[in-house]
Enzyme design. Sequence first.
Site, PDB file in Angstrom:
ATOM      1  N   GLY A  35       0.840  -1.161  -0.083  1.00 30.59           N
ATOM      2  CA  GLY A  35      -0.135   0.184  -0.078  1.00 30.59           C
ATOM      3  C   GLY A  35       0.870   1.196  -0.002  1.00 30.59           C
ATOM      4  O   GLY A  35       1.623   1.438   0.974  1.00 30.59           O
ATOM      5  N   THR A  36       0.502   2.037  -0.984  1.00 32.91           N
ATOM      6  CA  THR A  36       1.397   3.421  -1.072  1.00 32.91           C
ATOM      7  C   THR A  36       0.783   4.406  -2.202  1.00 32.91           C
ATOM      8  O   THR A  36       0.000   3.965  -3.018  1.00 32.91           O
ATOM      9  CB  THR A  36       2.808   3.082  -1.448  1.00 32.91           C
ATOM     10  OG1 THR A  36       3.797   4.264  -1.189  1.00 32.91           O
ATOM     11  CG2 THR A  36       2.943   2.536  -2.711  1.00 32.91           C
ATOM     12  N   THR A  37       1.322   5.521  -2.261  1.00 29.34           N
ATOM     13  CA  THR A  37       1.461   6.421  -3.341  1.00 29.34           C
ATOM     14  C   THR A  37       2.803   6.749  -3.439  1.00 29.34           C
ATOM     15  O   THR A  37       3.186   7.449  -2.567  1.00 29.34           O
ATOM     16  CB  THR A  37       0.273   7.615  -3.243  1.00 29.34           C
ATOM     17  OG1 THR A  37      -0.986   6.890  -2.824  1.00 29.34           O
ATOM     18  CG2 THR A  37       0.171   8.293  -4.403  1.00 29.34           C
ATOM     19  N   LYS A  68      10.279   4.490   0.879  1.00 29.70           N
ATOM     20  CA  LYS A  68       9.923   4.023  -0.006  1.00 29.70           C
ATOM     21  C   LYS A  68      10.730   4.778  -1.241  1.00 29.70           C
ATOM     22  O   LYS A  68      10.226   4.437  -2.453  1.00 29.70           O
ATOM     23  CB  LYS A  68       8.335   4.223  -0.408  1.00 29.70           C
ATOM     24  CG  LYS A  68       7.553   3.615   0.823  1.00 29.70           C
ATOM     25  CD  LYS A  68       5.992   3.923   0.509  1.00 29.70           C
ATOM     26  CE  LYS A  68       5.243   3.397   1.733  1.00 29.70           C
ATOM     27  NZ  LYS A  68       3.665   3.696   1.719  1.00 29.70           N
ATOM     28  N   SER A 174      -1.331   2.430  -4.972  1.00 27.08           N
ATOM     29  CA  SER A 174      -2.640   1.947  -4.580  1.00 27.08           C
ATOM     30  C   SER A 174      -3.367   3.510  -4.794  1.00 27.08           C
ATOM     31  O   SER A 174      -4.638   3.517  -5.026  1.00 27.08           O
ATOM     32  CB  SER A 174      -3.007   1.499  -3.233  1.00 27.08           C
ATOM     33  OG  SER A 174      -2.530   2.363  -2.235  1.00 27.08           O
TER      34      SER A 174
END
Length: 259
Positions: A35-37, A68, A174
């Site tokens: 999960g991340t942007t 990240k 996501s």
Amino acid sequence: MAEGNDFLHLLRQHGHTPPPAMEGTAGSITPPTEGTTILAVRYRDGVLVAGDRRATAGNVIVYDRAAKVLSVDDRSVLALSGSPANAYEIARLLEISFQHYRRTQLQELSLDGRLRTLSRLLRDNLPMAMQGIGAVVPIYITHEDTGPQAGGRIYFYDVLGANFETVDFCTTGSGSPIIRGALYFLNRWERPFAERDEAQALRLVLQMLETAAEFDTATGGFKSTAAIYPQVMRVTAEGITDISEADLASHYANLQVGS
């Protein structure tokens, strides 16, 4: 997921036996951490690369300070979405591959060579991605000094290792579907990102991350009480540097978010 709607059930229904490594992956193990942007924007002086800090397992927030955005050599950065365990290993192997080539050949690996190396590492990760527990979808950002490829460059990958260059911006993770259209609109119909200075580009990046966090639970937003800031790096002709938390705090104060 209801019985009959998952991939393994469909395999069995059509007379196929799933590989042993895939058995038990549908709903019977702890959800993978993901999960991340993440996004990269090419501005006047180079490229800004940013990512939120949240890692999730299903609907559980596992960690709110995950890294990240990682530098893999003196001129390039890897921004990671997907499974952190696999992503960090791919980033480590990529960095080692670049170092090994430099030390054994006494020269830097070419841009094409670096892109192919990352493609190979992603293809090697395909079995884990196919199981649904280890997909990695990165963005590779570099600043080339000479030749026809000089300047800031942004490449995105799919889980099979195919790479594509994007000129102005790229986002994955996501929360990316939420902000991709906004990025296109602002770049196409407002002021092009390539004409903006760093302050303007940074404001844009922070606004996009906050927008993604508003609608995607797997993307962490800024909260002033926790003082958790996203990771933001600049990739320019001068090298790779972090945007300091003090600078981020100043920009967030101007945005009036996190209260």
